[in-house]
Design a protein around this motif. Sequence first.
Motif, PDB file in Angstrom:
ATOM      1  N   ASN A   1      15.332  -3.872  -8.797  1.00 15.96           N
ATOM      2  CA  ASN A   1      15.011  -2.557  -8.240  1.00 15.96           C
ATOM      3  C   ASN A   1      13.587  -2.445  -7.713  1.00 15.96           C
ATOM      4  O   ASN A   1      13.308  -1.595  -6.868  1.00 15.96           O
ATOM      5  N   GLU A   2      12.688  -3.299  -8.180  1.00 20.94           N
ATOM      6  CA  GLU A   2      11.281  -3.195  -7.789  1.00 20.94           C
ATOM      7  C   GLU A   2      11.041  -3.262  -6.281  1.00 20.94           C
ATOM      8  O   GLU A   2      10.350  -2.400  -5.727  1.00 20.94           O
ATOM      9  N   PRO A   3      11.597  -4.242  -5.553  1.00 24.36           N
ATOM     10  CA  PRO A   3      11.323  -4.285  -4.106  1.00 24.36           C
ATOM     11  C   PRO A   3      11.845  -3.058  -3.374  1.00 24.36           C
ATOM     12  O   PRO A   3      11.212  -2.568  -2.434  1.00 24.36           O
ATOM     13  N   ILE A   4      12.985  -2.558  -3.790  1.00 24.16           N
ATOM     14  CA  ILE A   4      13.567  -1.373  -3.153  1.00 24.16           C
ATOM     15  C   ILE A   4      12.699  -0.156  -3.430  1.00 24.16           C
ATOM     16  O   ILE A   4      12.383   0.618  -2.527  1.00 24.16           O
ATOM     17  N   ASP A   5      12.297   0.003  -4.684  1.00 23.34           N
ATOM     18  CA  ASP A   5      11.454   1.144  -5.045  1.00 23.34           C
ATOM     19  C   ASP A   5      10.114   1.107  -4.317  1.00 23.34           C
ATOM     20  O   ASP A   5       9.622   2.137  -3.850  1.00 23.34           O
ATOM     21  N   LYS A   6       9.520  -0.082  -4.206  1.00 25.74           N
ATOM     22  CA  LYS A   6       8.240  -0.212  -3.500  1.00 25.74           C
ATOM     23  C   LYS A   6       8.394   0.131  -2.020  1.00 25.74           C
ATOM     24  O   LYS A   6       7.562   0.837  -1.450  1.00 25.74           O
TER      25      LYS A   6
ATOM     26  N   TRP B   1       7.691   6.410   2.224  1.00 27.39           N
ATOM     27  CA  TRP B   1       7.422   7.825   1.901  1.00 27.39           C
ATOM     28  C   TRP B   1       5.945   8.153   2.120  1.00 27.39           C
ATOM     29  O   TRP B   1       5.603   9.166   2.718  1.00 27.39           O
ATOM     30  N   GLU B   2       5.072   7.266   1.647  1.00 27.41           N
ATOM     31  CA  GLU B   2       3.626   7.492   1.802  1.00 27.41           C
ATOM     32  C   GLU B   2       3.226   7.552   3.271  1.00 27.41           C
ATOM     33  O   GLU B   2       2.462   8.420   3.684  1.00 27.41           O
ATOM     34  N   ILE B   3       3.746   6.637   4.066  1.00 24.79           N
ATOM     35  CA  ILE B   3       3.422   6.619   5.498  1.00 24.79           C
ATOM     36  C   ILE B   3       3.925   7.877   6.188  1.00 24.79           C
ATOM     37  O   ILE B   3       3.221   8.503   6.980  1.00 24.79           O
TER      38      ILE B   3
END
Length: 94
Positions: free
Chosen positions: A77-82, A88-90
């Motif tokens: 899940n880490e790569p997807i969450d990142k 989202w930030e951009i």
Amino acid sequence: MRKQYQLLLAELIKLGNQLNAPQLSTIRLIIDKLNRNEDEVNLDEIRQINDGLYPPRGGLGEYYIWDDDYETRMGLNEPIDKAKAITWEILTKE
């Protein structure tokens, strides 16, 4: 930003199922827009399309890969969450 969407697409293709077809189409559309308008990315248009990835039910907000092993689950899940966090930030910067 394109890299993040490409990562999301690859992970959903690899680990998702037919229920993710709407998200796959939306991500492909975003990547296509980013590729065609490389010099002038219309963030408002990308934001609008990106919102389609997060409907009230069944979108990327609820996408989670389950594995009984905690470390495996976190690793999947880490790569997807990142990627979701970076896009989202951009897209929320004004």
